[in-house]
Enzyme design. Structure first.
Site, PDB file in Angstrom:
ATOM      1  CD  GLU A 105      -3.118   0.791   0.374  1.00 30.22           C
ATOM      2  OE1 GLU A 105      -2.523   1.666  -0.303  1.00 30.22           O
ATOM      3  OE2 GLU A 105      -4.342   0.775   0.510  1.00 30.22           O
ATOM      4  CG  ASP A 106      -1.021   4.793  -1.409  1.00 33.67           C
ATOM      5  OD1 ASP A 106      -1.731   4.097  -0.662  1.00 33.67           O
ATOM      6  OD2 ASP A 106      -1.510   5.632  -2.188  1.00 33.67           O
ATOM      7  CG  ASP A 109      -5.636   8.901   6.242  1.00 31.15           C
ATOM      8  OD1 ASP A 109      -5.240   9.243   7.360  1.00 31.15           O
ATOM      9  OD2 ASP A 109      -6.290   9.656   5.503  1.00 31.15           O
ATOM     10  CG  LEU A 114      -4.749  -2.326   4.644  1.00 31.58           C
ATOM     11  CD1 LEU A 114      -4.395  -2.510   3.192  1.00 31.58           C
ATOM     12  CD2 LEU A 114      -3.571  -1.737   5.404  1.00 31.58           C
ATOM     13  CG  PHE A 158      -3.351  15.368   1.436  1.00 32.98           C
ATOM     14  CD1 PHE A 158      -4.276  14.360   1.681  1.00 32.98           C
ATOM     15  CD2 PHE A 158      -2.883  15.552   0.141  1.00 32.98           C
ATOM     16  CE1 PHE A 158      -4.740  13.545   0.646  1.00 32.98           C
ATOM     17  CE2 PHE A 158      -3.344  14.739  -0.902  1.00 32.98           C
ATOM     18  CZ  PHE A 158      -4.275  13.741  -0.645  1.00 32.98           C
ATOM     19  CG  ASP A 165      -3.820  11.118  -6.312  1.00 30.95           C
ATOM     20  OD1 ASP A 165      -3.768  10.287  -5.382  1.00 30.95           O
ATOM     21  OD2 ASP A 165      -4.888  11.518  -6.790  1.00 30.95           O
ATOM     22  NE  ARG A 171      -2.023   8.929  -9.386  1.00 31.42           N
ATOM     23  CZ  ARG A 171      -2.703   8.478  -8.327  1.00 31.42           C
ATOM     24  NH1 ARG A 171      -2.062   7.991  -7.302  1.00 31.42           N
ATOM     25  NH2 ARG A 171      -4.019   8.506  -8.311  1.00 31.42           N
TER      26      ARG A 171
HETATM   27  P1  IMP Z   1      -7.849   5.061   4.194  1.00 34.11           P
HETATM   28  O1  IMP Z   1      -8.990   4.186   3.776  1.00 34.11           O
HETATM   29  O2  IMP Z   1      -8.325   6.312   4.881  1.00 34.11           O
HETATM   30  O3  IMP Z   1      -6.797   4.352   4.978  1.00 34.11           O
HETATM   31  O4  IMP Z   1      -7.278   5.617   2.836  1.00 34.11           O
HETATM   32  C1  IMP Z   1      -6.033   5.317   2.395  1.00 34.11           C
HETATM   33  C2  IMP Z   1      -5.903   5.790   0.978  1.00 34.11           C
HETATM   34  O5  IMP Z   1      -6.231   7.177   0.865  1.00 34.11           O
HETATM   35  C3  IMP Z   1      -4.462   5.670   0.551  1.00 34.11           C
HETATM   36  O6  IMP Z   1      -4.222   4.421  -0.026  1.00 34.11           O
HETATM   37  C4  IMP Z   1      -4.317   6.817  -0.407  1.00 34.11           C
HETATM   38  O7  IMP Z   1      -4.691   6.419  -1.701  1.00 34.11           O
HETATM   39  C5  IMP Z   1      -5.288   7.859   0.090  1.00 34.11           C
HETATM   40  N1  IMP Z   1      -4.582   8.830   0.950  1.00 34.11           N
HETATM   41  C6  IMP Z   1      -4.658   8.966   2.296  1.00 34.11           C
HETATM   42  N2  IMP Z   1      -3.887   9.958   2.751  1.00 34.11           N
HETATM   43  C7  IMP Z   1      -3.265  10.470   1.656  1.00 34.11           C
HETATM   44  C8  IMP Z   1      -2.301  11.527   1.470  1.00 34.11           C
HETATM   45  O8  IMP Z   1      -1.834  12.199   2.403  1.00 34.11           O
HETATM   46  N3  IMP Z   1      -1.911  11.748   0.185  1.00 34.11           N
HETATM   47  C9  IMP Z   1      -2.374  11.037  -0.871  1.00 34.11           C
HETATM   48  N4  IMP Z   1      -3.262  10.038  -0.749  1.00 34.11           N
HETATM   49  C10 IMP Z   1      -3.713   9.759   0.510  1.00 34.11           C
HETATM   50 MG    MG Z   2      -4.218   4.089  -2.187  1.00 32.41          MG
END
Ligand code: IMP
Ligand code: MG
Length: 182
Positions: A105-106, A109, A114, A158, A165, A171
């Protein structure tokens, strides 16, 4: 995405992790992964699009034999906040049954993306399932999802670059920067 319809806001970006920082962490993560998966084959799953550069570097840094597949998820919500409703835009092409799966994963958050991916993959009965994320953003976590390998931890903010992105932009930056003014 809201930001494309709103008037241009002036963004400022502050460097957070340099390309060298990222390369060094990936080398260390790969060594850890190699230790843990000795004698096995890894099926790495890239969660598109954000992890495309990370997995490209990670899979080359890891010595353990690895195959790769891709999944594309979309979470409804604003450009900067997850709603927790996840849609599978592109499913895997390989069967993961009895494979050692490593999700790459990137960012974790809220953890909602996940969590639903993990549930979906566990239903397919892999031999093992672990999660590797480049960034662990802890401040907004709303669900406890086990993360096995973490590149960097950060509290909040962020970030863009190195695959990440803002409204599909940035990106292509080689490093990771914090965006202000969103
Ligand atoms: P979650 O479901 O809130 O954990 O969302 C995670 C996803 O949101 C990541 O895989 C990213 O694609 C996107 N995301 C969350 N925070 C950021 C950020 O700071 N920059 C860019 N994408 C983010
Ligand atoms: Mg993502």
């Amino acid at each position: 995405m809201e930001t494309s319809n709103t008037p241009q806001i002036k963004l400022s970006m502050t460097p957070l992790f340099s390309a060298d920082d990222i390369a060094a962490r990936i080398k260390a993560l790969a060594a850890e992964i190699d230790r843990d998966y000795r004698g096995k084959e890894i099926l790495m799953i890239a969660v598109l699009k954000g992890s495309f550069l990370f997995i490209a570097d990670l899979i080359r840094a890891v010595d353990t034999p690895s195959v790769i597949d891709f999944v594309r998820l979309a979470s409804y919500g604003s450009a900067t906040q997850s709603s927790g409703i996840i849609e599978v835009r592109k499913d895997l092409e390989m069967s993961i049954k009895d494979k050692h799966v490593l999700v790459v994963e990137d960012i974790v958050d809220s953890g909602l993306t996940l969590e639903s991916l993990r549930e979906m993959l566990l239903n397919r009965q892999p031999a093992s399932l672990k999660i590797c994320t480049l960034i662990d953003k802890q401040a907004q976590r709303v669900t406890e999802v086990p993360v096995d390998y973490v590149g960097f931890s950060m509290d909040d903010g962020f970030i863009v670059g190195y695959g990440l992105d803002l409204d599909e932009k940035y990106r292509d930056l080689p490093d990771i920067r914090v965006v202000e003014g969103t």
